[in-house]
Write an enzyme that holds these catalytic residues in place. Structure first.
Site, mmCIF file in Angstrom:
data_model
loop_
_atom_site.group_PDB
_atom_site.id
_atom_site.type_symbol
_atom_site.label_atom_id
_atom_site.label_comp_id
_atom_site.label_asym_id
_atom_site.label_seq_id
_atom_site.Cartn_x
_atom_site.Cartn_y
_atom_site.Cartn_z
ATOM 1 N N LYS A 88 0.859 -1.193 -0.135
ATOM 2 C CA LYS A 88 0.065 -0.099 -0.014
ATOM 3 C C LYS A 88 0.981 1.308 -0.054
ATOM 4 O O LYS A 88 1.772 1.364 0.970
ATOM 5 C CB LYS A 88 -0.724 -0.095 1.335
ATOM 6 C CG LYS A 88 -1.811 -0.736 1.071
ATOM 7 C CD LYS A 88 -2.613 -0.910 2.495
ATOM 8 C CE LYS A 88 -4.173 -0.082 2.197
ATOM 9 N NZ LYS A 88 -4.894 -0.505 3.545
HETATM 10 C C1 E4P Z 1 -8.312 0.363 3.387
HETATM 11 O O1 E4P Z 1 -7.481 -0.577 2.667
HETATM 12 C C2 E4P Z 1 -7.763 0.550 4.681
HETATM 13 O O2 E4P Z 1 -7.133 0.134 5.448
HETATM 14 C C3 E4P Z 1 -9.145 1.253 5.632
HETATM 15 O O3 E4P Z 1 -10.375 0.869 4.991
HETATM 16 C C4 E4P Z 1 -9.005 2.276 6.271
HETATM 17 O O4 E4P Z 1 -10.248 2.703 6.994
HETATM 18 P P1 E4P Z 1 -10.413 2.512 8.539
HETATM 19 O O5 E4P Z 1 -9.382 1.675 9.143
HETATM 20 O O6 E4P Z 1 -10.656 3.831 8.907
HETATM 21 O O7 E4P Z 1 -11.624 1.429 8.556
#
Ligand code: E4P
Length: 223
Positions: A88
């Site tokens: 990521k």
């Molecule tokens: C997506 O890959 C993220 O990890 C995720 O959806 C981020 O959002 P959150 O941790 O606030 O739910």
């Protein structure tokens, strides 16, 4: 539509894989923190669960890094840990440039922290494996998200981008349904969001009605 689990909790991941047939996992530094384990330990543990199985696991590159070179080399190190890892990378100019290089080197990326269709276009143009538009964060900020996801999916169809759209930061079943109606390839949501999405009060009520009817029939014909 594919379901990814947004979590770094091994028990949740194993349960969701075995019982719900999830198609992938996404993690982020918040999830790693909640797991109560060090970053490398937890991502190695997740990788071990899926050794020998093709199963995309998104792991976030150190968010301190902002230069193209440093993002690229840190991402390559992560990718070397498991063939299932998709790195990521935040949707910044440098992150996108690093993702282009990583693609040339055969390393898959998930362009994360995407909040506008214009950001999503560049992720598609460079051929990232995944793009992650975040709906929950935008809604918390009072922004409307249905148009956002519809625009991203329409653009990706218009240009036949190969990048798969992961609707992320999904907070409820409505978000899942909206993503599906828009034609997004994937949603990633937390354990509780999926669990809630499988249930409905009428299903429980119906089970009560049917159980009572069953018992009354049994009682009527007993003996
Ligand atoms: C997506 O890959 C993220 O990890 C995720 O959806 C981020 O959002 P959150 O941790 O606030 O739910």
């Amino acid at each position: 539509m594919k379901y990814f689990l947004d979590s770094a909790m091994i028990e949740e991941i194993e349960h969701a894989y075995e019982h719900w047939g999830i198609d992938g996992v996404t993690t982020n530094p918040k999830h790693i923190l909640s797991s109560g384990k060090p970053f490398l330990a937890v991502i190695r543990e997740i990788a071990a669960v899926f050794r020998g199985v093709r199963f995309p696991i998104s792991v976030e590159v150190d968010p301190h890094l902002s230069g193209v070179e440093e993002i690229t080399s840190a991402a390559a190190k992560l990718a070397a840990i498991s063939e299932n890892f998709v790195v990521k990378v935040a949707c910044t100019e440098q992150g996108l440039s690093a993702a282009r290089r990583l693609k040339r080197d055969g390393i898959a990326t998930n362009i994360t922290l995407v909040f506008s269709p214009a950001q999503a276009i560049q992720a598609g143009r460079i051929g990232a494996r995944f793009v992650s538009p975040f709906v929950g964060w935008k809604e918390t900020n009072g922004e409307e998200c249905d148009t956002f996801i519809k625009e991203v999916t329409t653009i990706y169809r218009n240009y036949a981008f190969e990048t798969e759209i992961i609707v992320a930061a999904v907070r409820n079943a409505r978000h899942i349904v909206d993503a599906a109606v828009s034609g997004a390839h994937i949603v990633t949501a937390g354990f509780a969001v999926y669990k809630d999405s499988f249930a409905h009060p009428f299903t429980d009520h119906g089970l009560d009605v049917f159980t009572r009817s069953w018992d009354e029939t049994e009682a009527a014909f007993d003996g």
